[in-house]
Design a protein around this motif. Structure first.
Motif, PDB file in Angstrom:
ATOM      1  N   HIS A 175       0.822  -1.224   0.000  1.00 41.34           N
ATOM      2  CA  HIS A 175       0.000   0.000   0.000  1.00 41.34           C
ATOM      3  C   HIS A 175       0.845   1.258   0.000  1.00 41.34           C
ATOM      4  O   HIS A 175       2.072   1.192   0.087  1.00 41.34           O
ATOM      5  CB  HIS A 175      -0.997  -0.017   1.154  1.00 41.34           C
ATOM      6  N   HIS A 193       1.635   3.823   1.909  1.00 41.24           N
ATOM      7  CA  HIS A 193       2.352   4.532   2.970  1.00 41.24           C
ATOM      8  C   HIS A 193       3.870   4.462   2.766  1.00 41.24           C
ATOM      9  O   HIS A 193       4.411   3.421   2.379  1.00 41.24           O
ATOM     10  CB  HIS A 193       1.946   3.985   4.341  1.00 41.24           C
ATOM     11  N   ASP A 206       6.373   4.160   4.661  1.00 42.98           N
ATOM     12  CA  ASP A 206       7.196   3.130   5.313  1.00 42.98           C
ATOM     13  C   ASP A 206       7.148   1.819   4.515  1.00 42.98           C
ATOM     14  O   ASP A 206       7.930   0.907   4.774  1.00 42.98           O
ATOM     15  CB  ASP A 206       6.786   2.907   6.792  1.00 42.98           C
ATOM     16  N   HIS A 207       6.263   1.746   3.542  1.00 43.21           N
ATOM     17  CA  HIS A 207       6.163   0.539   2.703  1.00 43.21           C
ATOM     18  C   HIS A 207       6.783   0.723   1.322  1.00 43.21           C
ATOM     19  O   HIS A 207       7.209  -0.241   0.707  1.00 43.21           O
ATOM     20  CB  HIS A 207       4.690   0.107   2.579  1.00 43.21           C
ATOM     21  N   HIS A 217      -7.412   0.502   5.359  1.00 42.38           N
ATOM     22  CA  HIS A 217      -6.204   1.158   5.883  1.00 42.38           C
ATOM     23  C   HIS A 217      -5.697   2.160   4.827  1.00 42.38           C
ATOM     24  O   HIS A 217      -5.284   3.265   5.155  1.00 42.38           O
ATOM     25  CB  HIS A 217      -5.157   0.100   6.226  1.00 42.38           C
ATOM     26  N   ASP A 263      -0.648  -3.973   6.159  1.00 42.66           N
ATOM     27  CA  ASP A 263      -1.128  -3.403   7.428  1.00 42.66           C
ATOM     28  C   ASP A 263      -2.609  -3.689   7.668  1.00 42.66           C
ATOM     29  O   ASP A 263      -3.234  -3.034   8.496  1.00 42.66           O
ATOM     30  CB  ASP A 263      -0.931  -1.873   7.447  1.00 42.66           C
TER      31      ASP A 263
HETATM   32 ZN   LIG Z   1       0.346   1.551   6.462  1.00 41.55          ZN
END
Ligand SMILES: [Zn+2]
Length: 322
Positions: free
Chosen positions: A68, A70, A72-73, A167, A186
């Motif tokens: 996804h 975000h 951090d991904h 999410h 997540d």
């Molecule tokens: Zn996330």
């Protein structure tokens, strides 16, 4: 630290310094072709951890799958993709990942939060300190979009793409039906409840999320591979806990709201949070942001299910119990 999970699946714990999430689990499936699932933020600590896994496994080239949008991904996609890499994501999140490069996405997100009562002076118009923005990838990504039901074959696994929004609007899981392995990003986390937040173009993210939990609950899963935290031994039990958590949250929001008009920001200040701060004023900006996002998703769910009224005054949404 690199951990061998199965014959061909490895987990690399990538640190997220000064972030409440602490770390992200990046997965590497090795074989004739390799697949990296999620990357970590675009910051040197993450890059070094991921590189050490590549070195330990002797990997130079890999395809990438991003669960996804975000940062951090996906923050390190441009650094770990080579000219031979195929980079997969859902179209919805892939488009947003590319939209995150530059100012416009963040300005629209600022405006969205201001519409839900976030004070301009507090953090609105100042998403520059948002970790998602600070550690975002710097260039656009040439994605190969994956659709529901597409199958990716890596390391002896036949991984079917399953869309599970909530999410984020285009969160995508990978599922091997025969081996009963699910990479869930997540969607489900063991140690924390995934943040359900408003996103550009989304009206009712909590409804989307609860629908996704129901959809995933039907799968037979022996090995659940989450993107943060410790392993989840029983997926169905954890899904039941997450459903209960949101039921409780919805009840809490109704109580806080009562019959006076309030914004999502005001409601967030009165919700209970597991954070080491004495009061709302002490919350760091990004935590106020995530908390308000959580309040928005619960208020919007209640509004769409007819339990709460919503009115717009001077461009800002106010809610009260019907
Ligand atoms: Zn996330």
């Amino acid at each position: 630290m690199l951990t061998k999970i199965t014959d061909t699946i490895y987990k690399q714990v990538v640190p997220l310094p000064n972030n409440p999430l602490r770390e992200i689990n990046a997965y590497l499936i090795v074989g004739e072709k390799n697949l990296l699932i999620d990357t970590g933020f675009n910051r040197p600590e993450c890059e070094a951890a991921l590189q050490s896994a590549f070195d330990e496994l002797g990997i130079e080239d890999t395809d990438l799958f991003i669960t996804h949008l975000h940062s951090d991904h996906c923050g390190l996609v441009p650094k770990f993709a080579t000219k031979n890499s195929t980079i997969y994501a859902s179209e919805t999140d892939g488009e947003l990942i590319n939209f995150e490069v530059g100012n416009l996405y963040w300005r629209i997100l600022d405006d969205l939060f201001i519409k839900y009562g976030f004070p301009k002076a507090d953090f609105g118009r100042n998403t520059d300190i948002h970790p998602g923005r600070k550690y975002c990838h710097e260039s656009r990504v040439d994605f190969t979009y994956v659709e529901e039901g597409d199958v990716l074959e890596y390391g002896g696994y036949k991984l079917k793409a399953i869309l599970a929004p909530g999410h984020t609007p285009g969160l995508m899981c990978l599922y091997d039906e025969e081996k009963k392995v699910l990479f869930c990003g997540d969607l489900i986390l063991g140690t924390i409840t995934p943040n359900i937040c408003i996103e550009i173009g989304v009206e009712n993210p909590l409804q989307d999320y609860l629908d996704s939990l129901k959809k995933i609950d039907k799968l037979d899963v022996d090995l659940l591979l989450t993107a943060h935290g410790t392993p989840v031994p029983d997926m169905h039990a954890r899904i039941a806990e997450l459903q209960k958590h949101h039921e409780d949250r919805l009840a809490e929001v109704v109580t806080i709201l009562g019959d006076s008009w309030k914004t999502a920001y005001t409601v967030a200040a009165d919700m209970t949070w597991e954070i080491d701060c004495k009061n709302w004023d002490e919350f760091p900006g990004p935590q106020k942001w995530f908390a308000t996002g959580e309040a928005i998703s619960h208020l919007q769910y209640l509004f769409h299910s007819g339990k709460v009224l919503r009115e717009e005054q001077d461009g800002i949404y106010y809610y009260k119990v019907k």
